[in-house]
Every structure is written in structure tokens, then in C-alpha cells.
Design a protein around this motif. Structure first.
Motif, PDB file in Angstrom:
ATOM      1  N   SER A   1       0.828  -1.204   0.000  1.00 30.54           N
ATOM      2  CA  SER A   1       0.000   0.000   0.000  1.00 30.54           C
ATOM      3  C   SER A   1       0.865   1.259   0.000  1.00 30.54           C
ATOM      4  O   SER A   1       0.512   2.252  -0.641  1.00 30.54           O
ATOM      5  CB  SER A   1      -0.951   0.003   1.192  1.00 30.54           C
ATOM      6  OG  SER A   1      -0.245   0.102   2.397  1.00 30.54           O
TER       7      SER A   1
ATOM      8  N   LEU B   1      -6.928   4.628  -4.381  1.00 30.24           N
ATOM      9  CA  LEU B   1      -7.997   3.758  -3.884  1.00 30.24           C
ATOM     10  C   LEU B   1      -7.529   2.311  -3.769  1.00 30.24           C
ATOM     11  O   LEU B   1      -7.923   1.601  -2.835  1.00 30.24           O
ATOM     12  CB  LEU B   1      -9.220   3.861  -4.786  1.00 30.24           C
ATOM     13  CG  LEU B   1      -9.987   5.176  -4.686  1.00 30.24           C
ATOM     14  CD1 LEU B   1     -11.102   5.210  -5.726  1.00 30.24           C
ATOM     15  CD2 LEU B   1     -10.551   5.369  -3.299  1.00 30.24           C
ATOM     16  N   LEU B   2      -6.685   1.868  -4.690  1.00 28.46           N
ATOM     17  CA  LEU B   2      -6.107   0.526  -4.559  1.00 28.46           C
ATOM     18  C   LEU B   2      -5.225   0.437  -3.319  1.00 28.46           C
ATOM     19  O   LEU B   2      -5.244  -0.570  -2.604  1.00 28.46           O
ATOM     20  CB  LEU B   2      -5.288   0.184  -5.808  1.00 28.46           C
ATOM     21  CG  LEU B   2      -6.063  -0.198  -7.051  1.00 28.46           C
ATOM     22  CD1 LEU B   2      -5.096  -0.350  -8.223  1.00 28.46           C
ATOM     23  CD2 LEU B   2      -6.824  -1.473  -6.830  1.00 28.46           C
TER      24      LEU B   2
ATOM     25  N   THR C   1      -7.436   0.122  -0.328  1.00 31.25           N
ATOM     26  CA  THR C   1      -7.993  -1.221  -0.244  1.00 31.25           C
ATOM     27  C   THR C   1      -6.985  -2.199   0.331  1.00 31.25           C
ATOM     28  O   THR C   1      -7.313  -3.007   1.213  1.00 31.25           O
ATOM     29  CB  THR C   1      -8.444  -1.694  -1.638  1.00 31.25           C
ATOM     30  OG1 THR C   1      -9.379  -0.757  -2.169  1.00 31.25           O
ATOM     31  CG2 THR C   1      -9.068  -3.062  -1.576  1.00 31.25           C
TER      32      THR C   1
ATOM     33  N   ALA D   1      -6.590  -1.495   4.013  1.00 35.54           N
ATOM     34  CA  ALA D   1      -7.721  -2.022   4.776  1.00 35.54           C
ATOM     35  C   ALA D   1      -7.614  -3.536   4.940  1.00 35.54           C
ATOM     36  O   ALA D   1      -7.935  -4.078   6.003  1.00 35.54           O
ATOM     37  CB  ALA D   1      -9.034  -1.665   4.086  1.00 35.54           C
ATOM     38  N   LEU D   2      -7.157  -4.224   3.910  1.00 38.09           N
ATOM     39  CA  LEU D   2      -6.947  -5.670   4.030  1.00 38.09           C
ATOM     40  C   LEU D   2      -5.859  -5.982   5.040  1.00 38.09           C
ATOM     41  O   LEU D   2      -5.963  -6.945   5.809  1.00 38.09           O
ATOM     42  CB  LEU D   2      -6.591  -6.267   2.665  1.00 38.09           C
ATOM     43  CG  LEU D   2      -7.714  -6.336   1.641  1.00 38.09           C
ATOM     44  CD1 LEU D   2      -7.158  -6.792   0.303  1.00 38.09           C
ATOM     45  CD2 LEU D   2      -8.800  -7.262   2.110  1.00 38.09           C
TER      46      LEU D   2
END
Length: 58
Positions: free
Chosen positions: A6, A34-35, A38, A41-42
Motif C-alpha cells: 500500500s 484507492l487501490l 484497499t 484495509a486488508l
């Protein structure tokens, strides 16, 4: 590991914005950011931490 991915995605999004690089519609800095969110968040959900196998010893 996912936090490093990230961070790299955030850095790529920053470079696209800072250098004013023109890209196609699917590879914009917003989409890369946004990737990165994501993946972050994972990571926070514990997806990349792996499974620990418990052995039954007596």
C-alpha cells in the motif's frame, strides 16, 4: 507485507500527481490511491498475516 504494497501504491499515486503525468483513464492517481487504501484495509483486517497451525501436544 500488505502495508509495504500500500505504501508503494501511495507513492506511485503521489508521483503521478506531482509530476503531472498524463495516463489513461484506468491508471489515474485517484484509482491507484484507492487501490492503496484497499490493500491497507486488508492489512488492518489481518488478511496478510497468515494462518498459524496449532499442534495438539500432550
Amino acid at each position: 507485507m500488505l502495508s509495504i504494497v500500500s505504501a508503494v501504491l501511495f507513492f506511485i499515486a503521489f508521483l503521478i500527481t506531482a509530476a503531472d503525468i498524463s495516463t489513461n483513464d484506468t491508471f489515474t492517481s485517484t484509482n491507484v490511491m484507492l487501490l492503496g487504501l484497499t490493500v491497507l484495509a486488508l492489512h488492518l483486517a489481518g488478511v496478510g498475516s497468515g494462518w498459524s497451525v496449532r499442534s495438539r501436544r500432550r
